[in-house]
Design an enzyme around this catalytic site. Sequence first.
Site, PDB file in Angstrom:
ATOM      1  N   LYS A  22       0.822  -1.202   0.000  1.00  0.00           N
ATOM      2  CA  LYS A  22       0.000   0.000   0.000  1.00  0.00           C
ATOM      3  C   LYS A  22       0.857   1.253   0.000  1.00  0.00           C
ATOM      4  O   LYS A  22       0.610   2.195  -0.760  1.00  0.00           O
ATOM      5  CB  LYS A  22      -0.908   0.018   1.244  1.00  0.00           C
ATOM      6  CG  LYS A  22      -1.814   1.239   1.309  1.00  0.00           C
ATOM      7  CD  LYS A  22      -2.389   1.479   2.696  1.00  0.00           C
ATOM      8  CE  LYS A  22      -1.406   2.225   3.559  1.00  0.00           C
ATOM      9  NZ  LYS A  22      -2.012   2.987   4.660  1.00  0.00           N
ATOM     10  N   ASN A  23       1.897   1.266   0.823  1.00  0.00           N
ATOM     11  CA  ASN A  23       2.710   2.472   0.959  1.00  0.00           C
ATOM     12  C   ASN A  23       3.577   2.748  -0.263  1.00  0.00           C
ATOM     13  O   ASN A  23       4.092   3.860  -0.419  1.00  0.00           O
ATOM     14  CB  ASN A  23       3.583   2.379   2.216  1.00  0.00           C
ATOM     15  CG  ASN A  23       2.775   2.553   3.492  1.00  0.00           C
ATOM     16  OD1 ASN A  23       1.653   3.044   3.461  1.00  0.00           O
ATOM     17  ND2 ASN A  23       3.343   2.135   4.603  1.00  0.00           N
ATOM     18  N   CYS A 115      -4.670   8.193   9.925  1.00  0.00           N
ATOM     19  CA  CYS A 115      -4.684   7.665  11.287  1.00  0.00           C
ATOM     20  C   CYS A 115      -4.303   8.743  12.296  1.00  0.00           C
ATOM     21  O   CYS A 115      -3.427   9.566  12.053  1.00  0.00           O
ATOM     22  CB  CYS A 115      -3.692   6.510  11.408  1.00  0.00           C
ATOM     23  SG  CYS A 115      -4.229   4.990  10.612  1.00  0.00           S
ATOM     24  N   ARG A 120       1.862  14.835  11.881  1.00  0.00           N
ATOM     25  CA  ARG A 120       2.696  14.547  10.716  1.00  0.00           C
ATOM     26  C   ARG A 120       2.586  15.755   9.790  1.00  0.00           C
ATOM     27  O   ARG A 120       1.935  15.701   8.759  1.00  0.00           O
ATOM     28  CB  ARG A 120       2.233  13.257  10.038  1.00  0.00           C
ATOM     29  CG  ARG A 120       2.438  12.033  10.910  1.00  0.00           C
ATOM     30  CD  ARG A 120       2.193  10.750  10.169  1.00  0.00           C
ATOM     31  NE  ARG A 120       0.771  10.473  10.045  1.00  0.00           N
ATOM     32  CZ  ARG A 120       0.281   9.364   9.495  1.00  0.00           C
ATOM     33  NH1 ARG A 120       1.096   8.464   9.006  1.00  0.00           N
ATOM     34  NH2 ARG A 120      -1.012   9.161   9.419  1.00  0.00           N
ATOM     35  N   ASP A 303       5.965   1.115  11.861  1.00  0.00           N
ATOM     36  CA  ASP A 303       4.773   0.379  11.445  1.00  0.00           C
ATOM     37  C   ASP A 303       4.755  -1.063  11.947  1.00  0.00           C
ATOM     38  O   ASP A 303       3.753  -1.757  11.779  1.00  0.00           O
ATOM     39  CB  ASP A 303       4.636   0.387   9.916  1.00  0.00           C
ATOM     40  CG  ASP A 303       4.039   1.680   9.395  1.00  0.00           C
ATOM     41  OD1 ASP A 303       3.610   2.517  10.218  1.00  0.00           O
ATOM     42  OD2 ASP A 303       3.994   1.861   8.163  1.00  0.00           O
ATOM     43  N   ARG A 395      -7.799  -0.552   5.652  1.00  0.00           N
ATOM     44  CA  ARG A 395      -7.005   0.449   4.926  1.00  0.00           C
ATOM     45  C   ARG A 395      -5.640  -0.094   4.528  1.00  0.00           C
ATOM     46  O   ARG A 395      -5.000   0.446   3.623  1.00  0.00           O
ATOM     47  CB  ARG A 395      -6.819   1.712   5.774  1.00  0.00           C
ATOM     48  CG  ARG A 395      -8.088   2.524   5.984  1.00  0.00           C
ATOM     49  CD  ARG A 395      -7.796   3.804   6.765  1.00  0.00           C
ATOM     50  NE  ARG A 395      -6.708   4.537   6.147  1.00  0.00           N
ATOM     51  CZ  ARG A 395      -5.595   4.911   6.779  1.00  0.00           C
ATOM     52  NH1 ARG A 395      -5.418   4.619   8.044  1.00  0.00           N
ATOM     53  NH2 ARG A 395      -4.656   5.582   6.150  1.00  0.00           N
TER      54      ARG A 395
END
Length: 416
Positions: A22-23, A115, A120, A303, A395
């Site tokens: 995903k990232n 999230c 950030r 993560d 997600r």
Amino acid sequence: MDKLIIEGGVPLRGRIRVSGSKNAALPILMACLLAETPVRLANVPRLRDIRTTLKLLNILGCESEFEENVVRAQVVLLKPEAPYDLVKTMRASVLCLGPLLALLGEARVALPGGCAIGARPVDLHLKALERMGAAFELTSGYILGHCKKLKGAHITFDFPTVGGTENLLMAASLAEGETVLENAAREPEVADLANFLNACGAKISGQGTSVIHIQGVSSLHGCEYRVMPDRIEAGTFLVAAPITGGELEILDCPFQELDALVYKLREMGVWVQEDGERVIVRRDGELTGVDVTTQPHPGFPTDMQAQIMALMCVAKGAGSIQEKIFENRFMHVLELVRLGANIKLKDRTAVVRGVPKLVGAPVMASDLRASASLVLAGLAAEGTTEVQRIYHLDRGYENIEAKLSAVGARIRRAPE
């Protein structure tokens, strides 16, 4: 809204395949805005964030199709505004800022959501783009940016920001002259974006290191590209085997990108071995607690902090986890305690003392990786665990209950 119901205590055994990252996929999808001809992306995970990104691309003027983990995208008529209704749900939406400025000289992008794991800020993105000739103002919850033409610059980030590095890679690919990024993020997903851009005709070197050179080109074309496997999903499965006392063969595992995690797992007493195209993982005797500090890549990934905490909950002795990336990333602690974990929290350090067993209970997910830690703990716990608010999980993990069921987990989805 759905929840997961887990009957724990079953060792997981069998083969499990890692989905696309995903990232990596999210910034690569944003980079499709830069291509003048069609793009075909393979190994794209079927996730909520991916579908949100495709909706955003459509609003920005890039039409797309998504079928069988393949995305086909083509820019038709580019528009400069990313509206709040989409951006509020997903942090990565701010990554359209660089491409829009590079192509249109203007952008109106809502301040991003995602999230709730800590601040950030996008100021590192904006400061770097200002060095390239952009100007910004913040008004009514939107970033308004404009420029005549982005020009190459020598930029040193205050902190190795992943999103900032990705935004600058895209913007600099079409800027005039050379851009040098120092203290750049070294994450594999950043390198995957650079490799995609190079496949489209960009001239980028140094990706995967802290100094990246980008020589601007006049245009980019489409290409066919395969998104890298998801190292965090792979890492989650590397924890799933020892926490349940089982053994898994993990396929499409980006093993070389998981050095920091694998080192800590082996220190805990987990047997991990790469064997050709698979990685085999199992508990090798008694687990012991370790000390972990999250760091930018190639350090221990933030993560994976919640997942290794779940594993330490059933290890012998004590260990500590120091979170140095996000200040609010311990919201899963109280939920793990509900399952019987012994965790003491002070500031940004958690001290975990292993317990003989966890016991199932209703728990609530607060963010994406917290969700994964609660699923892992539920798989190890005695009795029934209900993980509520799993929209966070959706997600970042593709069909996780189906994958886990296929290797023996007693897990099912149900309406809350």
